[in-house]
Design a protein around this motif. Structure first.
Motif, mmCIF file in Angstrom:
data_model
loop_
_atom_site.group_PDB
_atom_site.id
_atom_site.type_symbol
_atom_site.label_atom_id
_atom_site.label_comp_id
_atom_site.label_asym_id
_atom_site.label_seq_id
_atom_site.Cartn_x
_atom_site.Cartn_y
_atom_site.Cartn_z
ATOM 1 N N SER A 128 -19.142 18.926 -9.517
ATOM 2 C CA SER A 128 -20.511 18.491 -9.815
ATOM 3 C C SER A 128 -20.603 17.002 -10.141
ATOM 4 O O SER A 128 -21.702 16.449 -10.173
ATOM 5 N N CYS A 129 -19.474 16.344 -10.368
ATOM 6 C CA CYS A 129 -19.470 14.907 -10.660
ATOM 7 C C CYS A 129 -20.160 14.133 -9.536
ATOM 8 O O CYS A 129 -19.960 14.427 -8.361
ATOM 9 N N ARG A 130 -20.954 13.125 -9.934
ATOM 10 C CA ARG A 130 -21.587 12.213 -8.980
ATOM 11 C C ARG A 130 -21.466 10.800 -9.505
ATOM 12 O O ARG A 130 -21.552 10.567 -10.707
ATOM 13 N N ARG A 131 -21.286 9.875 -8.606
ATOM 14 C CA ARG A 131 -21.347 8.467 -8.975
ATOM 15 C C ARG A 131 -22.800 8.141 -9.285
ATOM 16 O O ARG A 131 -23.710 8.632 -8.620
ATOM 17 N N LYS A 132 -23.024 7.323 -10.301
ATOM 18 C CA LYS A 132 -24.396 6.973 -10.689
ATOM 19 C C LYS A 132 -25.132 6.344 -9.512
ATOM 20 O O LYS A 132 -24.589 5.518 -8.795
ATOM 21 N N GLY A 133 -26.365 6.793 -9.331
ATOM 22 C CA GLY A 133 -27.199 6.248 -8.277
ATOM 23 C C GLY A 133 -26.968 6.866 -6.911
ATOM 24 O O GLY A 133 -27.524 6.399 -5.923
ATOM 25 N N THR A 134 -26.102 7.890 -6.841
ATOM 26 C CA THR A 134 -25.860 8.547 -5.556
ATOM 27 C C THR A 134 -26.026 10.052 -5.713
ATOM 28 O O THR A 134 -26.011 10.581 -6.817
ATOM 29 N N GLU A 135 -26.159 10.712 -4.612
ATOM 30 C CA GLU A 135 -26.199 12.174 -4.601
ATOM 31 C C GLU A 135 -24.870 12.742 -4.120
ATOM 32 O O GLU A 135 -24.684 13.948 -4.059
ATOM 33 N N THR A 136 -23.937 11.878 -3.759
ATOM 34 C CA THR A 136 -22.640 12.304 -3.241
ATOM 35 C C THR A 136 -21.810 12.938 -4.353
ATOM 36 O O THR A 136 -21.698 12.392 -5.446
ATOM 37 N N ARG A 137 -21.219 14.066 -4.045
ATOM 38 C CA ARG A 137 -20.322 14.759 -4.970
ATOM 39 C C ARG A 137 -18.906 14.681 -4.376
ATOM 40 O O ARG A 137 -18.546 15.468 -3.512
ATOM 41 N N PRO A 138 -18.095 13.715 -4.840
ATOM 42 C CA PRO A 138 -16.792 13.465 -4.228
ATOM 43 C C PRO A 138 -15.752 14.565 -4.456
ATOM 44 O O PRO A 138 -14.716 14.588 -3.806
ATOM 45 N N GLY A 139 -16.022 15.499 -5.356
ATOM 46 C CA GLY A 139 -15.040 16.537 -5.653
ATOM 47 C C GLY A 139 -14.662 17.376 -4.452
ATOM 48 O O GLY A 139 -13.497 17.725 -4.264
ATOM 49 N N PHE A 140 -15.626 17.713 -3.618
ATOM 50 C CA PHE A 140 -15.337 18.542 -2.449
ATOM 51 C C PHE A 140 -14.411 17.819 -1.467
ATOM 52 O O PHE A 140 -13.466 18.400 -0.946
ATOM 53 N N GLU A 141 -14.673 16.531 -1.252
ATOM 54 C CA GLU A 141 -13.803 15.737 -0.386
ATOM 55 C C GLU A 141 -12.411 15.617 -1.003
ATOM 56 O O GLU A 141 -11.395 15.721 -0.305
ATOM 57 N N LEU A 142 -12.359 15.417 -2.323
ATOM 58 C CA LEU A 142 -11.072 15.276 -3.004
ATOM 59 C C LEU A 142 -10.244 16.554 -2.894
ATOM 60 O O LEU A 142 -9.033 16.497 -2.659
ATOM 61 N N ILE A 143 -10.873 17.702 -3.046
ATOM 62 C CA ILE A 143 -10.151 18.981 -2.911
ATOM 63 C C ILE A 143 -9.502 19.072 -1.531
ATOM 64 O O ILE A 143 -8.315 19.399 -1.412
ATOM 65 N N GLU A 144 -10.257 18.762 -0.506
ATOM 66 C CA GLU A 144 -9.721 18.838 0.856
ATOM 67 C C GLU A 144 -8.568 17.859 1.060
ATOM 68 O O GLU A 144 -7.520 18.213 1.590
ATOM 69 N N ARG A 145 -8.754 16.637 0.598
ATOM 70 C CA ARG A 145 -7.693 15.628 0.753
ATOM 71 C C ARG A 145 -6.439 16.005 -0.044
ATOM 72 O O ARG A 145 -5.319 15.799 0.425
#
Length: 131
Positions: free
Chosen positions: A10-27
């Protein structure tokens, strides 16, 4: 021994809607698979809705039975996977999971949000004080 890496989804960088956790799990899963010959233990990677590290997204936890747990923040799936894999290799060899910040790889030296003692070691210390 089973090891786990848990990533906040659920983490998001401020000012974005991107949730990098899903990409990080895959990587992470891909990198762990590629490094399996050099890591003596298995690591399961999963996501969780929140680890209360919202001010420092994306958060990642390492934990295992009878080992200290770690929570890292401000993790970027594009630039920090190598440090996370290096820590997985290190963590696998740490009998109690305990290491100093200067021993952690790269960015993880400065992005540690918490180191939590293993529950059984905390109980042992409590018993020793009581006797």
């Amino acid at each position: 021994m089973n090891h786990r890496i848990t990533v906040c989804t659920s983490c998001r960088r401020k000012g974005t809607e991107t949730r990098p956790g899903f990409e990080l799990i895959e990587r992470l899963r891909n990198a762990l698979s590629a490094a399996k010959e050099t890591i003596p233990e298995t690591f399961d990677v999963s996501g969780v809705a929140c680890m209360a590290g919202c001010d420092q997204p994306c958060t990642v936890a390492y934990h295992s039975t009878s080992k200290a747990s770690y929570l890292f923040g401000d993790i970027d799936p594009k630039t920090d996977v190598d440090d996370l894999i290096a820590f997985a290799k290190q963590y696998a060899y740490l009998g109690d999971g305990w290491c100093s910040s200067v021993d952690r790889p790269g960015k993880l030296r400065k992005s540690t949000l918490a180191r939590i003692p293993a529950a059984d070691s905390a109980l042992e210390e409590q018993k020793a004080r009581a006797s």
